[in-house]
Design a protein around this motif. Structure first.
Motif, PDB file in Angstrom:
ATOM      1  N   SER A   1     -11.644   7.692   2.096  1.00 33.22           N
ATOM      2  CA  SER A   1     -11.802   6.243   2.261  1.00 33.22           C
ATOM      3  C   SER A   1     -12.337   5.921   3.641  1.00 33.22           C
ATOM      4  O   SER A   1     -13.056   4.931   3.822  1.00 33.22           O
ATOM      5  CB  SER A   1     -10.467   5.530   2.017  1.00 33.22           C
ATOM      6  OG  SER A   1      -9.501   5.890   2.991  1.00 33.22           O
TER       7      SER A   1
ATOM      8  N   SER B   1     -15.476  -7.874  -0.195  1.00 38.28           N
ATOM      9  CA  SER B   1     -15.118  -6.474  -0.443  1.00 38.28           C
ATOM     10  C   SER B   1     -13.738  -6.147   0.119  1.00 38.28           C
ATOM     11  O   SER B   1     -13.008  -5.326  -0.464  1.00 38.28           O
ATOM     12  CB  SER B   1     -16.177  -5.548   0.159  1.00 38.28           C
ATOM     13  OG  SER B   1     -16.315  -5.757   1.554  1.00 38.28           O
TER      14      SER B   1
ATOM     15  N   CYS C   1     -10.593  -4.608  -2.032  1.00 37.73           N
ATOM     16  CA  CYS C   1      -9.884  -3.385  -1.644  1.00 37.73           C
ATOM     17  C   CYS C   1      -8.374  -3.552  -1.817  1.00 37.73           C
ATOM     18  O   CYS C   1      -7.673  -2.610  -2.226  1.00 37.73           O
ATOM     19  CB  CYS C   1     -10.195  -3.022  -0.189  1.00 37.73           C
ATOM     20  SG  CYS C   1     -11.803  -2.258   0.093  1.00 37.73           S
TER      21      CYS C   1
ATOM     22  N   SER D   1      -7.315  -2.817  -5.408  1.00 35.72           N
ATOM     23  CA  SER D   1      -7.872  -1.628  -6.046  1.00 35.72           C
ATOM     24  C   SER D   1      -6.785  -0.880  -6.806  1.00 35.72           C
ATOM     25  O   SER D   1      -5.723  -0.568  -6.253  1.00 35.72           O
ATOM     26  CB  SER D   1      -8.488  -0.715  -4.991  1.00 35.72           C
ATOM     27  OG  SER D   1      -8.955   0.469  -5.582  1.00 35.72           O
TER      28      SER D   1
ATOM     29  N   LEU E   1     -11.741   3.939  -6.804  1.00 35.96           N
ATOM     30  CA  LEU E   1     -12.347   2.613  -6.656  1.00 35.96           C
ATOM     31  C   LEU E   1     -12.218   2.127  -5.219  1.00 35.96           C
ATOM     32  O   LEU E   1     -13.137   1.497  -4.680  1.00 35.96           O
ATOM     33  CB  LEU E   1     -11.690   1.625  -7.614  1.00 35.96           C
ATOM     34  CG  LEU E   1     -12.264   0.203  -7.606  1.00 35.96           C
ATOM     35  CD1 LEU E   1     -13.755   0.209  -7.924  1.00 35.96           C
ATOM     36  CD2 LEU E   1     -11.507  -0.697  -8.595  1.00 35.96           C
ATOM     37  N   LEU E   2     -11.091   2.420  -4.587  1.00 36.35           N
ATOM     38  CA  LEU E   2     -10.910   2.021  -3.192  1.00 36.35           C
ATOM     39  C   LEU E   2     -11.971   2.664  -2.304  1.00 36.35           C
ATOM     40  O   LEU E   2     -12.529   2.014  -1.412  1.00 36.35           O
ATOM     41  CB  LEU E   2      -9.511   2.419  -2.712  1.00 36.35           C
ATOM     42  CG  LEU E   2      -9.210   2.143  -1.229  1.00 36.35           C
ATOM     43  CD1 LEU E   2      -9.232   0.644  -0.947  1.00 36.35           C
ATOM     44  CD2 LEU E   2      -7.872   2.747  -0.822  1.00 36.35           C
TER      45      LEU E   2
ATOM     46  N   LEU F   1     -15.233   0.809  -2.798  1.00 38.91           N
ATOM     47  CA  LEU F   1     -15.189  -0.510  -2.170  1.00 38.91           C
ATOM     48  C   LEU F   1     -15.249  -0.405  -0.649  1.00 38.91           C
ATOM     49  O   LEU F   1     -15.826  -1.266   0.024  1.00 38.91           O
ATOM     50  CB  LEU F   1     -13.919  -1.254  -2.596  1.00 38.91           C
ATOM     51  CG  LEU F   1     -13.899  -1.749  -4.041  1.00 38.91           C
ATOM     52  CD1 LEU F   1     -12.516  -2.272  -4.405  1.00 38.91           C
ATOM     53  CD2 LEU F   1     -14.949  -2.844  -4.245  1.00 38.91           C
TER      54      LEU F   1
ATOM     55  N   GLN G   1      -1.782  -2.962   1.126  1.00 36.62           N
ATOM     56  CA  GLN G   1      -2.675  -3.994   0.605  1.00 36.62           C
ATOM     57  C   GLN G   1      -2.770  -5.197   1.542  1.00 36.62           C
ATOM     58  O   GLN G   1      -3.817  -5.845   1.646  1.00 36.62           O
ATOM     59  CB  GLN G   1      -2.208  -4.460  -0.774  1.00 36.62           C
ATOM     60  CG  GLN G   1      -2.389  -3.436  -1.884  1.00 36.62           C
ATOM     61  CD  GLN G   1      -1.139  -2.604  -2.125  1.00 36.62           C
ATOM     62  OE1 GLN G   1      -0.332  -2.422  -1.209  1.00 36.62           O
ATOM     63  NE2 GLN G   1      -0.981  -2.104  -3.347  1.00 36.62           N
TER      64      GLN G   1
END
Length: 409
Positions: free
Chosen positions: A62, A100, A104, A107, A112-113, A116, A176
């Motif tokens: 990431s 975006s 995130c 996600s 997917l994270l 993004l 998050q």
């Protein structure tokens, strides 16, 4: 209070002392998107891995993909800003960045994270590259070095405050919540640019060349040995810092038992070193020359990296490791300030493209070293130390091979 600056007055008379400070605050904050987006969620990396059931190497992707987006986006945003001005690309970039960041936070998977984060990096690159180009629009020579050192104060607050904020956020929310805060930051940046930042590149000074002209400009820059020497020297020092960014949370928390809050404090102290070394270089470069401070910064990074490797190999404790890391990270301020000024001195008409290459190499090299740091797992500091020492040595070699010592400042 931040007030509206008339771009026509700015062009005709130049920035006043008050406007100079205001522009530095705005551009410094925008250019800190990278540190904010990376450093704020560093304390949450172990928790993020636990949430998705992912290992250290996968979680660090990431970071890698964000760096790839931050690097590649500059190659587009920089030349576009030479053609269309600085404000419009900035505004578009901040909208995409905010969107975006919010995605995130919601996600459902690590895959997917990671994707993004790449988009978030692309959008954030607009702020990073254009903020530097705007500085070159306004200044040159020793004034460029002085103003960029002023920009480093604001920019340097990112590595200091971001991990502290991230660590404190983890007391009251999950990982998050960090991305929700980044979403809010994107909206604030958008509003500030829209209402307070003037256009620094008037229409008559904009590039009129198309894609072919942009590629030709990049070819000229890539063939300029001195420019590439400064760019690569800065790039490898930045790679050493990214190795520290990628590996330090696991090394300090998993091996030495440092809490997320204490890790944030350590990270903040190292960020303060970036500011202090950048200010020393900016204030004294006119007297002693940028070249001397650049060499000093490269030696500081290399020496800190080699001593770090020896400390880890000999089983040294937390304190000597922290001292070596402080030396490596502090060198970023001195090298960043002087190498940027030296590389940009003759790039007035291609400031956006030159800024893009100067921003690309550190992030490209950083994205390459980030996964290497996690190859040994989360219970060893040796990969991080080896990468940092190697990057420092490469920075010295780049300078010696491509930049002529004692050349024009």
């Amino acid at each position: 209070m931040i007030t509206k600056i008339d771009s026509r007055v700015l062009e005709a008379e130049g920035p006043s002392r008050k406007q100079r400070l205001q522009i530095a605050v705005i551009l410094g904050a925008i250019s800190a998107i990278g540190p904010l987006s990376i450093d704020m969620y560093l304390p949450a990396l172990p928790a993020l891995g636990a949430h998705f059931g992912a290992g250290a190497a996968l979680v660090q992707l990431s970071l890698t993909f964000f760096l790839l987006g931050l690097a590649s986006g500059q190659l587009v945003a920089g030349p576009l800003s030479d053609v269309y001005g600085r404000r419009t690309p900035l505004l578009i970039g901040m909208v995409v960045y905010a969107a975006s960041s919010l995605l995130c936070a919601f996600s459902p998977s690590i895959g997917l994270l990671v994707m993004l984060r790449f988009i978030q990096g692309l959008a954030g690159s607009v702020g990073v590259v254009i903020s530097r180009a705007a500085v070159r629009d306004l200044y040159s020579g020793s004034e460029l070095t002085k103003f960029f050192s002023l920009l480093m104060i604001v920019n340097g607050l990112g590595p200091i405050l971001a991990p502290v904020i991230g660590g404190q956020l983890l007391r009251v929310t999950t990982w998050q919540g960090v991305f929700v805060v980044l979403f809010a930051a994107g909206l604030i940046f958008f509003a500030t640019i829209l209402l307070r930042l003037p256009e620094t590149l008037p229409k008559e000074r904009r590039s009129r060349s198309g894609l072919r002209g942009t590629l030709r400009t990049f070819a000229v820059l890539l063939g300029n040995g001195r420019f590439m020497g400064y760019a690569l020297s800065q790039g490898f020092v930045s790679a050493a810092m990214f190795a520290y960014i990628s590996g330090s949370s696991f090394v300090l928390q998993n091996i030495f038992g440092v809490s997320p809050q204490m890790y944030s404090l350590i990270f903040a102290v190292n960020g303060l070193g970036i500011i202090l070394s950048g200010q020393v270089a900016g204030r004294l470069a006119g007297r002693f020359g940028e070249q001397r401070f650049l060499v000093g910064g490269l030696l500081l990074c290399t020496l800190g990296g080699v001593l770090l490797l020896l400390t880890v190999l000999s089983g040294g404790g937390l304190v000597p490791i922290l001292i070596c890391l402080f030396a490596v990270v502090s060198s970023v301020g001195m090298v960043g300030t002087t190498s940027f000024s030296l590389a940009m001195q003759d790039q007035g008409e291609a400031a956006g493209s030159a800024s893009a290459l100067l921003g690309l190499l550190p992030l490209l090299l950083g994205s390459c070293v980030a996964p290497l740091v996690g190859l040994g797992g989360s219970e060893t500091a040796l990969p991080m130390a080896m990468v940092i020492a190697g990057a420092g040595l490469c920075s010295i070699l780049s300078y010696l091979l491509l930049c002529k010592p004692g050349g024009a400042r």
